[in-house]
Design an enzyme around this catalytic site. Structure first.
Site, mmCIF file in Angstrom:
data_model
loop_
_atom_site.group_PDB
_atom_site.id
_atom_site.type_symbol
_atom_site.label_atom_id
_atom_site.label_comp_id
_atom_site.label_asym_id
_atom_site.label_seq_id
_atom_site.Cartn_x
_atom_site.Cartn_y
_atom_site.Cartn_z
ATOM 1 N N ASN A 23 -16.782 3.263 -4.219
ATOM 2 C CA ASN A 23 -17.374 2.031 -3.682
ATOM 3 C C ASN A 23 -18.568 2.273 -2.772
ATOM 4 O OD1 ASN A 23 -15.603 0.677 -5.230
ATOM 5 N ND2 ASN A 23 -14.214 0.099 -3.570
ATOM 6 N N ARG A 122 -12.935 -13.974 -7.842
ATOM 7 C CA ARG A 122 -14.019 -13.109 -7.344
ATOM 8 C C ARG A 122 -15.406 -13.695 -7.638
ATOM 9 N NH1 ARG A 122 -12.535 -7.023 -8.485
ATOM 10 N NH2 ARG A 122 -14.003 -6.713 -6.785
ATOM 11 N N ASP A 305 -7.387 -2.430 -0.930
ATOM 12 C CA ASP A 305 -7.340 -1.440 -2.018
ATOM 13 C C ASP A 305 -6.227 -0.421 -1.833
ATOM 14 O OD1 ASP A 305 -10.954 -1.214 -2.559
ATOM 15 O OD2 ASP A 305 -9.468 -2.740 -3.019
ATOM 16 N N ARG A 397 -11.214 4.287 -14.165
ATOM 17 C CA ARG A 397 -12.388 3.617 -13.584
ATOM 18 C C ARG A 397 -12.624 4.061 -12.159
ATOM 19 N NH1 ARG A 397 -12.566 -2.640 -13.911
ATOM 20 N NH2 ARG A 397 -14.344 -2.020 -12.651
HETATM 21 C C1 EPZ Z 1 -15.344 -4.773 -2.898
HETATM 22 O O1 EPZ Z 1 -15.266 -5.794 -3.867
HETATM 23 C C2 EPZ Z 1 -14.720 -3.546 -3.530
HETATM 24 N N1 EPZ Z 1 -15.503 -3.160 -4.707
HETATM 25 C C3 EPZ Z 1 -13.276 -3.857 -3.926
HETATM 26 O O2 EPZ Z 1 -12.710 -2.657 -4.440
HETATM 27 C C4 EPZ Z 1 -12.513 -4.261 -2.658
HETATM 28 O O3 EPZ Z 1 -11.196 -4.610 -3.019
HETATM 29 C C5 EPZ Z 1 -13.207 -5.450 -1.992
HETATM 30 O O4 EPZ Z 1 -14.586 -5.127 -1.724
HETATM 31 C C6 EPZ Z 1 -12.551 -5.841 -0.661
HETATM 32 O O5 EPZ Z 1 -12.561 -4.751 0.202
HETATM 33 C C7 EPZ Z 1 -16.665 -2.488 -4.520
HETATM 34 O O6 EPZ Z 1 -17.083 -2.219 -3.408
HETATM 35 C C8 EPZ Z 1 -17.411 -2.104 -5.769
HETATM 36 P P1 EPZ Z 1 -15.519 -8.977 -1.556
HETATM 37 P P2 EPZ Z 1 -16.072 -7.174 -3.633
HETATM 38 O O7 EPZ Z 1 -16.791 -9.640 -1.958
HETATM 39 O O8 EPZ Z 1 -17.297 -6.920 -2.850
HETATM 40 C C9 EPZ Z 1 -14.477 -13.605 -1.841
HETATM 41 C C10 EPZ Z 1 -11.451 -1.354 -5.932
HETATM 42 O O9 EPZ Z 1 -10.246 -1.371 -6.205
HETATM 43 N N2 EPZ Z 1 -15.892 -13.806 -2.206
HETATM 44 O O10 EPZ Z 1 -15.471 -8.244 -0.267
HETATM 45 O O11 EPZ Z 1 -16.188 -7.861 -4.952
HETATM 46 C C11 EPZ Z 1 -13.708 -12.814 -2.907
HETATM 47 O O12 EPZ Z 1 -13.228 -13.678 -3.903
HETATM 48 C C12 EPZ Z 1 -12.216 -2.662 -5.795
HETATM 49 O O13 EPZ Z 1 -12.135 -0.314 -5.726
HETATM 50 C C13 EPZ Z 1 -16.369 -15.106 -2.414
HETATM 51 O O14 EPZ Z 1 -15.612 -16.073 -2.329
HETATM 52 O O15 EPZ Z 1 -15.071 -7.991 -2.724
HETATM 53 C C14 EPZ Z 1 -12.597 -12.189 -2.095
HETATM 54 O O16 EPZ Z 1 -11.552 -13.138 -1.949
HETATM 55 C C15 EPZ Z 1 -11.331 -3.862 -6.121
HETATM 56 N N3 EPZ Z 1 -17.675 -15.286 -2.739
HETATM 57 C C16 EPZ Z 1 -13.234 -11.932 -0.723
HETATM 58 O O17 EPZ Z 1 -14.406 -12.753 -0.689
HETATM 59 C C17 EPZ Z 1 -18.553 -14.237 -2.833
HETATM 60 O O18 EPZ Z 1 -19.754 -14.473 -3.114
HETATM 61 C C18 EPZ Z 1 -13.664 -10.494 -0.493
HETATM 62 O O19 EPZ Z 1 -14.363 -10.077 -1.640
HETATM 63 C C19 EPZ Z 1 -18.066 -12.938 -2.611
HETATM 64 C C20 EPZ Z 1 -16.745 -12.746 -2.282
#
Ligand code: EPZ
Length: 417
Positions: A23, A122, A305, A397
Site C-alpha cells: 500500500n 468503496r 487490514d 495480490r
Molecule cells: C486503503 O484503501 C488500502 N488500500 C486498504 O487496504 C485499506 O483497507 C484502507 O485504505 C483503509 O485503511 C490501499 O492503500 C491501496 P479508504 P482505500 O479510502 O483508500 C470510504 C488491503 O487489504 N470512502 O481509506 O480504498 C470507504 O468506503 C486494502 O491492502 C468513501 O466513502 O480505503 C471506506 O468506508 C483493502 N469515499 C472508508 O472511506 C471515498 O471517496 C475508508 O476507505 C473514499 C473512501
C-alpha cells in the site's frame, strides 16, 4: 485455481525478511506519472497488484525497466494513452491512483470507476470532490471518470472521511497545482508518509504528512529520484499473528519501528512477548493466549487490514473477544470460513463475538478477499490435520511468496494447482 495445502499444529520458529509495503508501492508507482524524469524504486514487493499497476502504467506509455537487484525504473516522458481501462481497474481498485497524477500533469484523464469489491462499496466520491475543488471538470459516463483541467489551483480541502487513497490522490494532484493546497482530515497512515517522502525527493514541497493536516506548495515540474519502499506493516502483523496463534517464536527482519504499535499492543495484551529494534521484531509466547477485543479505525488505531488475521488468533485464544469493524461494511467474509474450521463466532452488524475454542479442525475453505485469505492461512497453521485454502489468487495480490516465507518458519504448507 491455486490452492494452499496446510498441515497444521507446527509452532512457527526462525527468522524471515519482510517485503516492501503493497500500500506504499501502489501510490508510489503511480507517482512516476508526475514527471518526465525517471523514478527508481527499491524494495518493491513482488505481488500481483504491483504487476497489475506496472501493466496499467506501461499501456499508458510509461517506460518500465527492471535492474539486476529487481529495482524498478519508471519514465513517463511521453504517454500515448491517458486512460485506465475497466479490464485492468476491475482487477485492482487502487488503479484510481493514476487519476490525480494524470489530471495535474496532462490536464486530462479517462479512468474506469472502480467497482465495489467483496469488502464493501468503496466509492471514490471524495477523490472526485477534491479534484473538482482544485478546478478539474469531471463527468461520469458509461462507468468512466472523464476529467479535464487547465493547471489545477491550490485550495483548502476538508475531507468528509479519512480516506487513504483519497488523501494520496489529492496530494499527488496538488504537487503540480498553482499555489498551496491544504488537506484537512487527511489520512495519517505510514504509507501516506512514504509517498510524501518520495514526492519530496522528486522535488515536491509537502509538509505535515503523517498528521491530519497536509500542506502542499505546488511546483512547476518534478525530477528524477530514487526511493526505497517502506516495509509492509500488514505482512509484519500477519506473521506476528501466525506466530502467536501457533505458539511460536519468530524474528522478522527488514521491519521499521512505530508503524504497527496498535497491533503489537493487542498482541502483548493477549500475552505474547514482543521485542523490537530499528529494523527487526521478535515475538514469542509461553503457551495459550487471552482473547482480546479490538475496534478498527484509521491510523494510529488498529488497522482494518489486520482485523481478519487477529480474529483467527482470537478463535484459538482463551475467553471471549468483541471485534468491531468500523471502516468497511462487509469485512467479515472470513467468519463463515473460520466456522468451517470449528471457530465459534457470532456476527451482529459490524461486530463479531469470538469465543476461543481449544482446537480448530482442518477443512477445505475458500478465500474471498485478500486479508480474509491470510486469516484462513493462520487458522490452517493452527488447526489439527489438513486445511486446503482455495482461490489463493486473492492472497497473491498482497503477499510476496507467503508460502515460501512460512515454510522458512517451519510451516508445513505447499501450493497445489
Ligand atoms: C486503503 O484503501 C488500502 N488500500 C486498504 O487496504 C485499506 O483497507 C484502507 O485504505 C483503509 O485503511 C490501499 O492503500 C491501496 P479508504 P482505500 O479510502 O483508500 C470510504 C488491503 O487489504 N470512502 O481509506 O480504498 C470507504 O468506503 C486494502 O491492502 C468513501 O466513502 O480505503 C471506506 O468506508 C483493502 N469515499 C472508508 O472511506 C471515498 O471517496 C475508508 O476507505 C473514499 C473512501
Amino acid at each position: 485455481m491455486d490452492k494452499l495445502v496446510i498441515q497444521g499444529g507446527v509452532p512457527l520458529t526462525g527468522e524471515v525478511r519482510v517485503s516492501g509495503a503493497k500500500n506504499a508501492a501502489l501510490p508510489i508507482l503511480c507517482a512516476a506519472l508526475l514527471t518526465p524524469g525517471t523514478l527508481r524504486l527499491q524494495n518493491v514487493p513482488h505481488l500481483r497488484d504491483v504487476t497489475t499497476t506496472l501493466t496499467l502504467l506501461a499501456q499508458m506509455g510509461v517506460d518500465v525497466s527492471l535492474d539486476e537487484k529487481l529495482g524498478v525504473g519508471l519514465t513517463a516522458a511521453k504517454l500515448h494513452n491517458l486512460s485506465a481501462p475497466y479490464e485492468l481497474v476491475k482487477t485492482m481498485r487502487a488503479s484510481i491512483l493514476v487519476l490525480g497524477p494524470m489530471i495535474t500533469r496532462f490536464g486530462e484523464a479517462r479512468v474506469s470507476l472502480p467497482g465495489g469489491c467483496a469488502i464493501g462499496q468503496r466509492p471514490v466520491d471524495l477523490h472526485i470532490k477534491g479534484l473538482q475543488a482544485m478546478g478539474a471538470q469531471i463527468e461520469i459516463e458509461q462507468g468512466y471518470i472523464l476529467a479535464k483541467a487547465g493547471r489545477l489551483k491550490g485550495t483548502h480541502i476538508v475531507l468528509d472521511l479519512v480516506t487513504v487513497t483519497g488523501t494520496e490522490n489529492l496530494m499527488m494532484a496538488a504537487v503540480l497545482a498553482d499555489g498551496v493546497t491544504v488537506l484537512e482530515n487527511a489520512a495519517r497512515e505510514p504509507e501516506v508518509i512514504d509517498l510524501a517522502e518520495c514526492l519530496n525527493a522528486m522535488g515536491a514541497r509537502i509538509k505535515g504528512a503523517g498528521s491530519d493536516v497536509i500542506t502542499i506548495e505546488g511546483v512547476d515540474e518534478l525530477h528524477d529520484a530514487t526511493h526505497r519502499i517502506m516495509p509492509d506493516r500488514i505482512e509484519i502483523g500477519t506473521f506476528l499473528c501466525a506466530a502467536a496463534a501457533t505458539g511460536g517464536n519468530i524474528k522478522l527482519k527488514g521491519t521499521r519501528a512505530n508503524i504497527l504499535d496498535a497491533v503489537i499492543g493487542k498482541l502483548q495484551e493477549a500475552g505474547a512477548h514482543v521485542e523490537q529494534g530499528e529494523d527487526w521484531i521478535r515475538l514469542s509466547t509461553n503457551g495459550s493466549l487471552k482473547a482480546v477485543s479490538l475496534r478498527t479505525a484509521p491510523f494510529p488505531a488498529f488497522p482494518t487490514d489486520m482485523q481478519a488475521q487477529f480474529m483467527a488468533l482470537n478463535s484459538v485464544a482463551q475467553g471471549t473477544a468483541v471485534v468491531t469493524e468500523t471502516i468497511f461494511e462487509n469485512r467479515f467474509m472470513h467468519v463463515q470460513e473460520l466456522r468451517r474450521l470449528g471457530a465459534s463466532i457470532e456476527v451482529e452488524g459490524n461486530t463479531a463475538i469470538v469465543q476461543g475454542v481449544s482446537a480448530l479442525q482442518g477443512a477445505n475453505v475458500m478465500a474471498t478477499d485478500l486479508r480474509a485469505s491470510a486469516s484462513l492461512v493462520i487458522a490452517g497453521l493452527v488447526a489439527r490435520g489438513e486445511t486446503v485454502v482455495d482461490r489463493v489468487y486473492h492472497l497473491d495480490r498482497g503477499y510476496d511468496c507467503i508460502e515460501e516465507k512460512l515454510g522458512q518458519l517451519g510451516a508445513r504448507i505447499k501450493r497445489a494447482h
